[in-house]
Design a protein around this motif. Sequence first.
Motif, mmCIF file in Angstrom:
data_model
loop_
_atom_site.group_PDB
_atom_site.id
_atom_site.type_symbol
_atom_site.label_atom_id
_atom_site.label_comp_id
_atom_site.label_asym_id
_atom_site.label_seq_id
_atom_site.Cartn_x
_atom_site.Cartn_y
_atom_site.Cartn_z
ATOM 1 N N VAL A 132 0.580 -8.154 5.338
ATOM 2 C CA VAL A 132 1.105 -6.996 4.600
ATOM 3 C C VAL A 132 2.364 -6.480 5.294
ATOM 4 N N ASP A 133 2.261 -6.342 6.605
ATOM 5 C CA ASP A 133 3.396 -5.864 7.397
ATOM 6 C C ASP A 133 4.590 -6.803 7.273
ATOM 7 N N LEU A 134 4.348 -8.111 7.335
ATOM 8 C CA LEU A 134 5.442 -9.078 7.210
ATOM 9 C C LEU A 134 6.104 -8.962 5.846
ATOM 10 N N GLY A 135 5.297 -8.896 4.788
ATOM 11 C CA GLY A 135 5.860 -8.769 3.452
ATOM 12 C C GLY A 135 6.703 -7.521 3.294
ATOM 13 N N TYR A 158 -4.807 1.351 10.022
ATOM 14 C CA TYR A 158 -4.224 2.596 10.538
ATOM 15 C C TYR A 158 -2.839 2.328 11.131
ATOM 16 N N THR A 159 -2.699 1.244 11.881
ATOM 17 C CA THR A 159 -1.403 0.914 12.483
ATOM 18 C C THR A 159 -0.333 0.777 11.411
ATOM 19 N N PHE A 160 -0.668 0.078 10.335
ATOM 20 C CA PHE A 160 0.304 -0.117 9.259
ATOM 21 C C PHE A 160 0.686 1.215 8.626
ATOM 22 N N LEU A 161 -0.303 2.022 8.257
ATOM 23 C CA LEU A 161 -0.011 3.291 7.577
ATOM 24 C C LEU A 161 0.716 4.263 8.493
ATOM 25 N N ALA A 162 0.299 4.340 9.764
ATOM 26 C CA ALA A 162 0.939 5.260 10.699
ATOM 27 C C ALA A 162 2.397 4.891 10.932
ATOM 28 N N PRO A 215 0.830 -1.205 0.000
ATOM 29 C CA PRO A 215 0.000 0.000 0.000
ATOM 30 C C PRO A 215 0.866 1.258 0.000
ATOM 31 N N SER A 216 0.491 2.219 -0.809
ATOM 32 C CA SER A 216 1.118 3.539 -0.800
ATOM 33 C C SER A 216 0.059 4.547 -0.361
ATOM 34 N N ILE A 217 0.456 5.810 -0.224
ATOM 35 C CA ILE A 217 -0.511 6.823 0.206
ATOM 36 C C ILE A 217 -1.700 6.869 -0.741
ATOM 37 N N ILE A 218 -1.420 6.901 -2.044
ATOM 38 C CA ILE A 218 -2.505 7.023 -3.017
ATOM 39 C C ILE A 218 -3.131 5.657 -3.292
ATOM 40 N N ARG A 219 -2.300 4.703 -3.736
ATOM 41 C CA ARG A 219 -2.813 3.404 -4.159
ATOM 42 C C ARG A 219 -3.492 2.668 -3.008
ATOM 43 N N GLY A 220 -2.777 2.515 -1.893
ATOM 44 C CA GLY A 220 -3.352 1.804 -0.757
ATOM 45 C C GLY A 220 -4.403 2.616 -0.036
ATOM 46 N N GLY A 221 -4.156 3.924 0.076
ATOM 47 C CA GLY A 221 -5.114 4.767 0.787
ATOM 48 C C GLY A 221 -6.461 4.829 0.078
ATOM 49 N N MET A 222 -6.435 5.004 -1.242
ATOM 50 C CA MET A 222 -7.689 5.074 -1.984
ATOM 51 C C MET A 222 -8.414 3.727 -1.959
ATOM 52 N N HIS A 223 -7.642 2.629 -2.034
ATOM 53 C CA HIS A 223 -8.261 1.308 -1.932
ATOM 54 C C HIS A 223 -8.951 1.141 -0.580
ATOM 55 N N ALA A 224 -8.263 1.537 0.486
ATOM 56 C CA ALA A 224 -8.806 1.337 1.826
ATOM 57 C C ALA A 224 -10.046 2.185 2.076
ATOM 58 N N VAL A 225 -10.032 3.422 1.579
ATOM 59 C CA VAL A 225 -11.105 4.355 1.914
ATOM 60 C C VAL A 225 -12.317 4.202 0.999
ATOM 61 N N TRP A 272 6.351 15.875 11.206
ATOM 62 C CA TRP A 272 5.738 16.693 10.160
ATOM 63 C C TRP A 272 4.687 15.926 9.364
ATOM 64 N N GLN A 273 4.660 14.595 9.522
ATOM 65 C CA GLN A 273 3.659 13.778 8.839
ATOM 66 C C GLN A 273 2.395 13.558 9.669
ATOM 67 N N ALA A 274 2.319 14.222 10.820
ATOM 68 C CA ALA A 274 1.149 14.053 11.698
ATOM 69 C C ALA A 274 -0.172 14.373 10.988
ATOM 70 N N PRO A 275 -0.259 15.452 10.190
ATOM 71 C CA PRO A 275 -1.535 15.705 9.495
ATOM 72 C C PRO A 275 -1.964 14.540 8.596
ATOM 73 N N LEU A 276 -0.972 13.864 8.009
ATOM 74 C CA LEU A 276 -1.284 12.715 7.166
ATOM 75 C C LEU A 276 -1.873 11.581 8.009
ATOM 76 N N ARG A 277 -1.289 11.350 9.187
ATOM 77 C CA ARG A 277 -1.812 10.304 10.074
ATOM 78 C C ARG A 277 -3.223 10.662 10.549
ATOM 79 N N TRP A 278 -3.469 11.951 10.820
ATOM 80 C CA TRP A 278 -4.813 12.370 11.230
ATOM 81 C C TRP A 278 -5.815 12.106 10.106
ATOM 82 N N ALA A 279 -5.378 12.358 8.876
ATOM 83 C CA ALA A 279 -6.271 12.122 7.728
ATOM 84 C C ALA A 279 -6.578 10.627 7.592
#
Length: 296
Positions: free
Chosen positions: A205-208, A250-254, A137-147, A261-268
């Motif tokens: 996912v985390d293991l991979g 959330y745990t994986f992405l955070a 998962p990436s910010i865009i690819r994984g994030g859009m899939h998840a949401v 400086w990435q805190a706003p991203l984690r809040w999103a």
Amino acid sequence: MSDELFVVTVTYSPGPHLDRFLASLAHATDRPVTVIMADNGSTDGAPEAAVERYPNVRLLPTGANLGYGTAVNRAVTEYGLTSSSDVFIVANPDVQWGPRSIDLLLEAAGRWPRAGALGPLIRDPDGSVYPSARHLPSIIRGGMHAVIGPLWPSNPWTAVYRQEREDPSERAVGWLSGSCLLLRSAAFAEVTGFDERYFMYMEDVDLGDRLGRAGWQNVYVPSAEVLHAKGHSTGRDPARNLAAHHVSTYTFLADRYPKRWQAPLRWAFRGALGVRSNLAVRSSLKSRRAQAKGQR
């Protein structure tokens, strides 16, 4: 590689799935196999019955419902698998093994000496291929899939993330479904096994990801096939499990975006996943109430 092969499965009242899992092992390999059942508190008697019926099965009660990854780690430690064998298998008890599926994974391990994990082609009960080999998962690819994935299943981000449009081929991928994995002991030991913060979901996912960061590969081996019934335990309390899925996501992405400086991203991430979780749980509860009403 030694002749004896260890297979670890996590049981939680697996019902008749477990017998099919154990019986079909005879078709998967000619090697002697020892199955370790890390039992998370079964109440249906299936694990105990399996020990009586199959002489190659060992029962390891974990003492509580520890979650998938923690139970696997407990079995690996208890039986010293990372020191006594070159490879071992982790698989769900609702898997049915295809002809020579394990032998084909072992052969592929010989072709890919840096493969820390190898996974087969997984079929759903209707015969369709489950997308078990995916990008990380990436910010865009994984994030859009998840949401938005549940709201728009055919969206392009989900298709790319799940690699649904690629023909099955033996290749290195970002991660593999934890429902059936051949793991190289040295690789599993190097990354200290599954992250035990994940009760269920995303631990594969985390293991991979961590295997890849450590210089190992995750290799998809579609010549080996298994059937996965899916959902025998997760379907019992879908609302709780949907919520657990979002916590794990959330745990994986955070973890991957930990800087201040990435805190706003984690809040999103947290906000979007929280909204999706609430909607999914409500939908699940509504569906179950309607189903129960229709059965009266």
